[in-house]
Design an enzyme around this catalytic site. Structure first.
Site, mmCIF file in Angstrom:
data_model
loop_
_atom_site.group_PDB
_atom_site.id
_atom_site.type_symbol
_atom_site.label_atom_id
_atom_site.label_comp_id
_atom_site.label_asym_id
_atom_site.label_seq_id
_atom_site.Cartn_x
_atom_site.Cartn_y
_atom_site.Cartn_z
ATOM 1 N N ASP A 32 0.820 -1.212 0.000
ATOM 2 C CA ASP A 32 0.000 0.000 0.000
ATOM 3 C C ASP A 32 0.853 1.260 0.000
ATOM 4 O O ASP A 32 0.486 2.275 -0.599
ATOM 5 C CB ASP A 32 -0.927 0.000 1.225
ATOM 6 N N TYR A 35 1.768 2.251 -3.484
ATOM 7 C CA TYR A 35 0.600 2.810 -4.177
ATOM 8 C C TYR A 35 0.346 4.243 -3.696
ATOM 9 O O TYR A 35 0.110 5.156 -4.496
ATOM 10 C CB TYR A 35 -0.626 1.931 -3.922
ATOM 11 N N GLU A 113 -11.445 6.350 15.033
ATOM 12 C CA GLU A 113 -11.728 4.917 14.913
ATOM 13 C C GLU A 113 -10.512 4.196 14.342
ATOM 14 O O GLU A 113 -9.558 4.822 13.884
ATOM 15 C CB GLU A 113 -12.919 4.678 13.967
ATOM 16 N N LYS A 115 -8.647 2.077 11.455
ATOM 17 C CA LYS A 115 -8.719 1.910 9.998
ATOM 18 C C LYS A 115 -8.507 0.432 9.688
ATOM 19 O O LYS A 115 -7.380 -0.065 9.658
ATOM 20 C CB LYS A 115 -7.673 2.762 9.281
ATOM 21 N N ARG A 136 -17.428 -1.764 -2.894
ATOM 22 C CA ARG A 136 -17.252 -0.370 -3.300
ATOM 23 C C ARG A 136 -17.032 -0.263 -4.803
ATOM 24 O O ARG A 136 -17.518 0.661 -5.435
ATOM 25 C CB ARG A 136 -16.064 0.245 -2.555
ATOM 26 N N LYS A 290 -12.567 11.684 12.062
ATOM 27 C CA LYS A 290 -13.703 12.356 11.430
ATOM 28 C C LYS A 290 -14.214 13.482 12.322
ATOM 29 O O LYS A 290 -14.241 13.338 13.555
ATOM 30 C CB LYS A 290 -14.847 11.355 11.196
#
Length: 671
Positions: A32, A35, A113, A115, A136, A290
């Site tokens: 990841d 990327y 939260e 991930k 998704r 958030k």
């Protein structure tokens, strides 16, 4: 400008390639972190040249197109991704941007939260009933996985409680706990199935099976973290309030959710989760932060592919890419030969990694690995770094095949790999330096030659000082040499020498057990001794001859044959005999002349005995003509079950084999 356009085209092409592998094929080629780096590079370049941004750029959408084999679902509310930050400075800059956009100096309340590292899904409930689930996909169109999601026990088919909206689309992550991941891979190794590189790939592969019955066998679970469609109902006006409402309706929500009233509190939450990460039982790759107020979320709005009111604060990458420069072979204390990749050093999760285990020859074949390959390395928690996959699209022209050694790299003995086993082992157990300590400790143990006073710490010192290399060297030790060891006075040293002298008188069965032949326990050693009678006959036995012994199959027979075929082992045995180890000549038992109900029968002992030890019971049984085996098979005539008898008793009952208890055994002994 042409060069900039070429750079943009190359970056977009590369990212689309990796998106396809990640989202469609469930087989990512790069970690990841790589990327993310490419995406940051593309975003920065497009920011400098906004006139060159194209509608189909990876920065303008999420993920890749769905598989054609699943029906497609169009998301009424797009499933967007999150922007990432990778350090405290970047998070503080994000916090400032949010406050600046809100034109407020008031302290924000953040909802923090985990991930989760799984697969994002959308689940639609109508009047409380689960009617559709989808991946998704590209954020606009996903795949219909309703049948598979219905098999996940964590996801309710019907919501419970009051005031449930007419239409409610919840969003969350399907993931695989680490124990479930290990179970799936263990089963795959046993059956020759697909081995998954990590829990995320296993979760994705499990969820996107065309046959829901396969998905149902996988221990997937789910945490809910957001909402899409909401019709005919009302939800709380804070993010945390919505999570608590979901929980009341029976939807699973992570218990690691926390409100933070300052950036410092957010950072403290991040570092605490990072510290607890190895013990969570499932994979995460950061925390999600958030704005808690829904009103403020609406005020902040969205950019092209992500909300302005949330960010993913990612942990240091657990995966990185590097090159395999060489492969060396290490020998463990049991003789297992393990290939180890020597890597171009690379930082992984804050640690400089230069070596990674390759486990065994099967793993090398599964990876398709060659020396010189570019590979992805993973290091999670305290786990030894390992090669996850090969970046075949970037394979150099000068790679070399990895060849397993035919001889032990430590002692030069032959190596063996028995059919049905994945491990390759050194056969020179009596001389191999890598196995020396364990071989000697076993040789002198109570059930082997039983050398009183020769404990593990003494063996450790004898090997470390190079006083002893093989079991035969033990019998050349003098009291004077032993006195030089820690906590070993003259009297104790003499006692050990006396114990070694006493141990020279043993039995053939004990001697065989003491040699430490793989898979040869006490019962098998006794069976070999009884069947062949002499060492000379056993050394000449073929694999077929060995399988005639009760309780000896092809695997054990191969281990025994290979042990005696190794010249170094025979040399040590010869030296042991020269040092005076001996045992009584075999007593030929004519079963027909023995008046005993046990004569000529294959007997298995299981459970604990109260009137005598298991060893004494075995000796009595052998003396009156029985063959004592270590496991129950169709060849077994009788099972003697003591207290707490387990699987052997169950198997005997399943096969219809006669079973007696200890009291009946003693009665038949004539006691």
């Amino acid at each position: 400008m042409d060069s900039i356009e070429q750079q943009l085209t190359q970056l977009r092409t590369t990212l689309r390639h990796h998106e396809y592998l990640y989202h469609v094929m469930d087989a990512p080629e790069v970690p990841d972190a790589e990327y993310d780096r490419l995406m940051r590079e593309l975003r920065e370049l497009e920011a400098q040249h906004p006139e060159l941004v194209t509608p189909d750029s990876p920065t303008q959408r999420v993920g890749a197109a769905p598989l054609a084999s699943f029906s497609q679902v169009r998301h009424e509310v797009p499933m967007l991704s999150l922007d990432n930050v990778f350090d405290e400075e970047s998070f503080l800059a994000f916090n400032k941007r949010v406050q600046d956009r809100l034109k407020s100096a008031d302290t924000l309340t953040w909802c923090c939260e985990l991930k989760l590292d799984g697969l994002a899904v959308s689940i639609l409930y109508e009047n409380g009933l689960l009617v559709r689930a989808a991946t998704r996909g590209d954020g606009t169109t996903g795949e219909d996985i309703t049948a598979n999601v219905r098999t996940i026990r964590a996801i309710p088919l019907t919501l419970r409680g009051d005031n449930i909206p007419a239409r409610l689309e919840v969003r969350g992550e399907v993931f695989l706990p680490q124990k479930g991941f290990e179970k799936i891979n263990d089963e795959a190794r046993r059956t020759g199935g697909k081995i998954f590189a990590n829990p995320r790939n296993a979760a994705a592969g499990s969820l996107r099976q065309l046959d829901p019955r396969i998905t149902a066998k996988r221990p997937l679970t789910f945490f809910c973290y957001g909402v899409g469609i909401l019709e005919g109902g009302v939800l709380p006006d804070t993010h945390l309030g919505r999570l608590l409402q979901f929980k009341e309706w029976g939807l699973p929500v992570s218990n690691r959710v926390q409100l933070c009233d300052s950036p410092e509190a957010v950072l403290a939450f991040y570092h605490k989760v990072e510290e607890d990460r190895p013990s969570l039982g499932f994979d995460i790759d950061g925390v999600v932060i958030k704005v808690n107020s829904l009103a403020l979320q609406e005020q902040l709005g969205f950019v092209a592919r992500a909300p302005r009111w949330a960010v993913a604060f990612k942990f240091p990458a657990q995966e990185q890419m590097t090159f395999v420069r060489d492969v060396e072979f290490q020998v463990g204390r049991t003789g297992a030969i393990t290939p180890v990749a020597r890597l171009e050093p690379v930082q992984v999760a804050g640690v400089l990694v230069s070596n990674a285990t390759l486990h065994n020859a099967d793993e090398i074949a599964r990876l398709g690995l060659r020396i010189g390959d570019k590979v992805v390395i993973r290091r999670a928690g305290d786990v030894i770094p390992q090669v996850v996959n090969v970046v075949e699209s970037e394979r150099p022209d000068d790679t070399r095949e990895i060849v397993f050694p035919a001889h032990c790299p430590v002692c030069g003995s032959d190596v063996e790999r028995v059919e049905g086993e994945v491990v390759t082992r050194c056969t020179g157990g009596l001389i191999c330096g890598a196995q020396r300590k364990e071989a000697l400790k076993h040789f002198v143990s109570r059930r082997a030659l039983d050398v009183d006073g020769m404990g593990d710490k003494i063996i450790d010192q004898l090997v470390e000082k190079e006083y002893v290399h093989t079991p035969a060297d033990l019998f050349r030790l003098s009291a004077g040499k032993l006195t030089g060891l820690d906590r070993m006075g003259p009297k104790s040293a003499q006692n050990v020498v006396n114990a070694l002298e006493k141990a020279k008188e043993t039995t053939f069965a004990r001697f065989l057990y003491a040699l430490g032949i793989r898979e040869v326990g006490e019962a098998t050693a006794a069976g070999l001794a009884a069947h062949f009678g002499t060492l000379e006959q056993l050394e000449k036995a073929t694999i077929d001859d060995l399988q005639k012994v009760p309780d000896v199959g092809i695997v054990v027979a191969t281990h025994v044959f290979n042990f005696f075929a190794e010249e170094s082992n025979r040399d040590v045995i010869g030296k042991l005999l020269e040092e005076g180890i001996h045992w009584p000549a075999p007593v030929v038992i004519n079963v027909e002349e023995i008046d005993s109900p046990f004569a000529g029968k294959t007997v298995v002992l299981t459970g604990s005995l109260s009137q005598m030890s298991r060893d004494d019971a075995k000796a009595r049984l052998v003396a009156i003509g029985a063959k004592v085996a270590g496991s129950v098979s169709k060849k077994t005539d009788l099972v003697i079950a003591g207290e707490a008898a387990g699987s052997k008793l169950a198997k005997a009952q399943e096969l219809g084999i006669d079973v007696i208890d200890e009291a009946e055994m003693l009665r038949l002994f004539g006691e």
